[in-house]
Motif scaffolding. Structure first.
Motif, mmCIF file in Angstrom:
data_model
loop_
_atom_site.group_PDB
_atom_site.id
_atom_site.type_symbol
_atom_site.label_atom_id
_atom_site.label_comp_id
_atom_site.label_asym_id
_atom_site.label_seq_id
_atom_site.Cartn_x
_atom_site.Cartn_y
_atom_site.Cartn_z
ATOM 1 N N PHE A 188 0.067 9.586 -5.094
ATOM 2 C CA PHE A 188 -0.216 10.830 -4.359
ATOM 3 C C PHE A 188 0.650 11.964 -4.895
ATOM 4 C CE2 PHE A 188 0.873 13.812 -0.955
ATOM 5 C CZ PHE A 188 -0.383 14.229 -0.557
ATOM 6 N N ASN B 29 -0.592 14.819 6.416
ATOM 7 C CA ASN B 29 -1.742 13.985 6.796
ATOM 8 C C ASN B 29 -1.828 12.715 5.950
ATOM 9 O OD1 ASN B 29 -2.431 15.877 8.662
ATOM 10 N ND2 ASN B 29 -4.011 16.851 7.385
ATOM 11 N N PHE B 30 -1.482 12.867 4.663
ATOM 12 C CA PHE B 30 -1.540 11.693 3.793
ATOM 13 C C PHE B 30 -0.572 10.614 4.271
ATOM 14 C CE2 PHE B 30 0.497 9.322 0.351
ATOM 15 C CZ PHE B 30 -0.583 8.582 -0.096
ATOM 16 N N TYR B 31 0.671 11.039 4.571
ATOM 17 C CA TYR B 31 1.659 10.029 4.985
ATOM 18 C C TYR B 31 1.331 9.436 6.351
ATOM 19 C CZ TYR B 31 4.433 10.658 0.817
ATOM 20 O OH TYR B 31 4.833 10.650 -0.484
ATOM 21 N N HIS C 240 -1.818 14.697 -6.315
ATOM 22 C CA HIS C 240 -2.521 15.407 -5.235
ATOM 23 C C HIS C 240 -2.733 16.886 -5.543
ATOM 24 C CE1 HIS C 240 1.495 16.615 -3.752
ATOM 25 N NE2 HIS C 240 0.869 17.528 -3.046
ATOM 26 N N LEU D 144 -1.502 18.758 3.946
ATOM 27 C CA LEU D 144 -2.089 17.712 3.108
ATOM 28 C C LEU D 144 -1.122 16.533 2.966
ATOM 29 C CD1 LEU D 144 -4.293 16.626 1.283
ATOM 30 C CD2 LEU D 144 -3.374 17.981 -0.586
ATOM 31 N N ARG D 145 0.143 16.868 2.646
ATOM 32 C CA ARG D 145 1.132 15.799 2.480
ATOM 33 C C ARG D 145 1.382 15.084 3.807
ATOM 34 N NH1 ARG D 145 4.690 18.062 -0.573
ATOM 35 N NH2 ARG D 145 4.735 16.729 -2.413
ATOM 36 N N VAL E 256 0.811 -1.216 0.000
ATOM 37 C CA VAL E 256 0.000 0.000 0.000
ATOM 38 C C VAL E 256 0.851 1.276 0.000
ATOM 39 C CG1 VAL E 256 -2.030 -1.065 1.063
ATOM 40 C CG2 VAL E 256 -0.263 -0.105 2.506
ATOM 41 N N LYS E 257 2.111 1.122 0.410
ATOM 42 C CA LYS E 257 2.975 2.309 0.462
ATOM 43 C C LYS E 257 3.230 2.893 -0.924
ATOM 44 C CE LYS E 257 5.101 2.320 4.871
ATOM 45 N NZ LYS E 257 6.276 2.221 5.698
ATOM 46 N N LEU F 206 -2.881 -2.997 8.747
ATOM 47 C CA LEU F 206 -2.853 -4.194 7.908
ATOM 48 C C LEU F 206 -1.937 -5.260 8.479
ATOM 49 C CD1 LEU F 206 -2.750 -3.117 4.156
ATOM 50 C CD2 LEU F 206 -4.606 -4.227 5.385
ATOM 51 N N TYR G 260 -6.321 18.558 -5.702
ATOM 52 C CA TYR G 260 -6.557 19.689 -4.810
ATOM 53 C C TYR G 260 -7.144 20.863 -5.597
ATOM 54 C CZ TYR G 260 -5.430 23.871 -2.122
ATOM 55 O OH TYR G 260 -5.486 25.090 -1.493
ATOM 56 N N GLN H 36 -7.597 14.465 0.562
ATOM 57 C CA GLN H 36 -7.184 13.415 1.499
ATOM 58 C C GLN H 36 -8.187 12.256 1.476
ATOM 59 O OE1 GLN H 36 -4.596 13.327 3.720
ATOM 60 N NE2 GLN H 36 -5.262 11.987 5.358
ATOM 61 N N LEU I 30 -7.772 8.181 0.725
ATOM 62 C CA LEU I 30 -8.214 7.184 1.697
ATOM 63 C C LEU I 30 -9.154 6.168 1.032
ATOM 64 C CD1 LEU I 30 -8.176 6.341 4.684
ATOM 65 C CD2 LEU I 30 -10.208 7.715 5.022
ATOM 66 N N LEU J 208 -7.371 3.700 -1.155
ATOM 67 C CA LEU J 208 -6.826 2.599 -0.343
ATOM 68 C C LEU J 208 -7.913 1.597 0.024
ATOM 69 C CD1 LEU J 208 -4.376 3.751 2.472
ATOM 70 C CD2 LEU J 208 -3.954 2.239 0.553
ATOM 71 N N MET K 204 -1.724 8.989 7.413
ATOM 72 C CA MET K 204 -2.823 8.055 7.111
ATOM 73 C C MET K 204 -2.276 6.756 6.520
ATOM 74 S SD MET K 204 -4.789 7.039 4.201
ATOM 75 C CE MET K 204 -4.894 8.320 2.963
ATOM 76 N N LEU K 205 -1.345 6.899 5.582
ATOM 77 C CA LEU K 205 -0.776 5.733 4.907
ATOM 78 C C LEU K 205 -0.047 4.834 5.906
ATOM 79 C CD1 LEU K 205 -0.592 4.593 2.045
ATOM 80 C CD2 LEU K 205 1.606 5.736 1.792
ATOM 81 N N GLU K 206 0.704 5.494 6.789
ATOM 82 C CA GLU K 206 1.474 4.772 7.808
ATOM 83 C C GLU K 206 0.539 3.959 8.705
ATOM 84 O OE1 GLU K 206 4.998 3.549 9.164
ATOM 85 O OE2 GLU K 206 4.831 5.149 7.651
ATOM 86 N N PRO L 78 -1.289 23.163 -2.462
ATOM 87 C CA PRO L 78 -1.953 22.940 -1.173
ATOM 88 C C PRO L 78 -0.994 23.209 -0.015
ATOM 89 C CG PRO L 78 -1.390 20.847 -2.177
ATOM 90 C CD PRO L 78 -1.046 21.905 -3.186
ATOM 91 N N GLY L 79 -1.559 23.366 1.173
ATOM 92 C CA GLY L 79 -0.735 23.585 2.361
ATOM 93 C C GLY L 79 0.080 22.343 2.689
ATOM 94 N N TYR M 272 -2.475 3.065 8.150
ATOM 95 C CA TYR M 272 -3.185 2.042 7.382
ATOM 96 C C TYR M 272 -2.308 0.800 7.226
ATOM 97 C CZ TYR M 272 -6.670 0.333 4.073
ATOM 98 O OH TYR M 272 -7.652 -0.392 3.453
ATOM 99 N N GLN M 273 -1.038 1.053 6.927
ATOM 100 C CA GLN M 273 -0.074 -0.038 6.765
ATOM 101 C C GLN M 273 0.063 -0.838 8.057
ATOM 102 O OE1 GLN M 273 2.337 -0.294 3.924
ATOM 103 N NE2 GLN M 273 3.057 -2.202 4.796
ATOM 104 N N GLU N 279 -8.332 20.529 0.599
ATOM 105 C CA GLU N 279 -7.348 19.595 1.169
ATOM 106 C C GLU N 279 -8.036 18.381 1.787
ATOM 107 O OE1 GLU N 279 -4.701 21.663 3.812
ATOM 108 O OE2 GLU N 279 -3.933 22.956 2.218
ATOM 109 N N LYS O 7 -14.284 -11.674 3.634
ATOM 110 C CA LYS O 7 -15.132 -10.501 3.311
ATOM 111 C C LYS O 7 -16.190 -10.268 4.380
ATOM 112 C CE LYS O 7 -13.176 -9.542 -0.558
ATOM 113 N NZ LYS O 7 -12.269 -8.459 -0.581
#
Lengths: 181, 273
Positions: free
Chosen positions: A22, B67-69, A26, B64-65, A15-16, B79, A30, A48, A52, A55, B71-73, B60-61, B75-76, A44, B92
């Motif tokens: 992104f 928060n994305f990373y 992005h 955004l980046r 998933v990374k 999992l 945006y 995001q 999500l 994913l 979230m990704l972290e 973007p501010g 999520y990983q 923003e 399922k």
């Protein structure tokens, strides 16, 4: 590596790899939301949310369509969900106006800044459907064919909408400009 | 003119995006040199289309980046850290849960209300059940207390048949009070009627595990005159395997004028004990 190849990796568990997509999209997403909603913070948040959902629903991506078409499909749904949720709130178009004109008065701005303001305002006054096709074709660089696929309508409908959107935009733009000078 | 104006205008959107081949572009350009209407239409379109270019892309501010990373972290991690989740994902089951849970907020609210009402209903019935159980316990206790009072009251009656009835009632007591046992023992030792005293022996047998009753029965052996009652008592003590009764039995055997049958039974009992 193409977008679709990256998605193959994401789907198979790494998933990374989504970070690649992104970084590619992005800013585009945006700006898509910014132009639809006129609100930076919201732009923003919605961006995001799109990643999500990519994913969460990665298993539903099929290789028949382009990744970007699928991504914009998610983007549209995110936007529609947002509108449904907050339909009773203050219209966003007004927020644009506030955000844009908050810093300086029109008289103090340069000519180009004034033009930008009028264009933003004219864009925000388009009907949602016209605004959407214009944003997708002019700013997101999507082909009419892709847009028709995304919106589920005919190619000629998309072209007619783009044509009308530009005419409406020009009309509003000129009336705004005429009102000031 | 090969095509009418509408046909040309239909191609304008493609002209804007540069998606026409050179021949089509040339054909449009040729047309607009002669058609003022289409020329102004095309100029308006291209002018506005080009002008929109000044609305450059905004950045973007930094959040955004970030928060994305984040979230990704997370999520990983989710999992990797949850084998149970993987298991559910595999079957399922998670999706089923998501499908069952309504998407629209109004239905979500309805679902919450249903669960809430179910909770209250269950709670209400539980309370009712508890109340009923308590009520039954209370009634049971009241009933027992009534029986004790009835027993004592009947044992104090002058009519032997009433006193016998009192002894019958005493059999239904589960946990007789000391006073009730006292009254029973008193009846055993002092009732003028032999039948009543005999029945009292039986009645007391039920409560023979009370130390007070045990002691009372042993002591009563000396106090009885009727051979019938004496024999009943001896049998009872043997049945209870009451070793403490040995001394009392020996004292009984020393008595003069002891009924021979009683004497024989007492000697047998001593051996048994």
């Amino acid at each position: 590596m193409t977008d679709e190849e990256v998605m193959r990796n994401v789907k198979s568990g790494s998933v990374k790899m989504l970070a690649v997509l992104f970084e590619r999209y992005h800013v585009k997403l945006y700006n898509y939301f910014l132009r639809l909603t006129g609100n930076k913070g919201l732009g923003e948040d919605l961006t995001q949310e799109v990643f999500l959902r990519i994913l969460k629903y990665r298993d539903t991506f099929r290789y028949e369509s382009k990744f970007t078409t699928w991504m914009y499909q998610i983007g549209r749904n995110v936007h529609i969900d947002y509108l449904r949720k907050y339909k009773n709130e203050m219209p966003l178009e007004e927020k644009w106006e506030e955000e844009i004109s908050a810093d300086t008065q029109p008289e103090q701005k340069t000519l180009e800044e004034q033009d930008m303001m009028f264009l933003h305002k004219a864009l925000s006054q388009l009907t949602p459907a016209k605004k959407e096709v214009l944003v997708l074709s002019r700013f997101q660089g999507m082909k009419y064919q892709e847009i028709s696929q995304l919106l589920g309508c005919s190619l000629s409908t998309v072209k007619v909408q783009v044509h009308r959107a530009i005419k409406d935009l020009r009309k509003t733009y000129l009336s705004l400009k005429g009102g000031i000078t | 003119m090969n095509k009418n104006c509408q046909d040309f205008q239909d191609q304008f959107p493609d002209y804007l995006t540069g998606d026409l081949d050179a021949k089509a572009v040339e054909s449009i350009r040729d047309h607009v040199t002669t058609c003022a209407n289409c020329r102004s239409e095309l100029e308006e379109l291209t002018g506005t289309w080009t002008q929109l270019g000044i609305l450059s892309e905004e950045q973007p501010g930094p959040n955004l980046r970030k928060n994305f990373y984040t979230m990704l972290e997370s999520y990983q991690q989710e999992l990797e850290s949850s084998p149970l989740k993987k298991f559910f994902d595999f079957f399922k089951i998670k999706d089923i849960g998501e499908k069952l849970w309504p998407r629209r907020p109004i239905f979500q609210l309805a679902a919450v209300m249903v669960f809430l009402i179910m909770g209250f209903t269950i709670g209400y019935f539980m309370r009712l059940y508890n109340q009923n159980t308590r009520e039954i316990a209370r009634l049971h206790q009241e009933n027992q207390s009534f029986r004790q009072q009835l027993t004592v009251s009947l044992l104090n009656q002058s009519s032997p048949s009433q006193r016998l009835k009192g002894l019958m009632w005493s059999r239904q007591l589960e946990n007789p009070a000391d006073e009730t046992l006292e009254t029973l023992l008193y009846t055993l030792n002092h009732d003028p009627n032999v039948n009543v005293r005999l029945t009292a022996v039986d009645a007391l047998y039920l409560f023979s595990d009370h130390p007070q009753v045990k002691q009372g029965l042993i002591e009563s052996l000396q106090k009885q005159n009727s051979p019938l009652v004496q024999i009943a008592l001896i049998d009872l003590l043997v049945e209870m395997r009451e070793k403490k009764a040995i001394k009392s039995l020996k004292q009984l055997l020393e008595k003069n004028k002891l009924n021979p049958e009683v004497k024989a039974r007492a000697q047998l009992s001593l051996e048994l004990l």
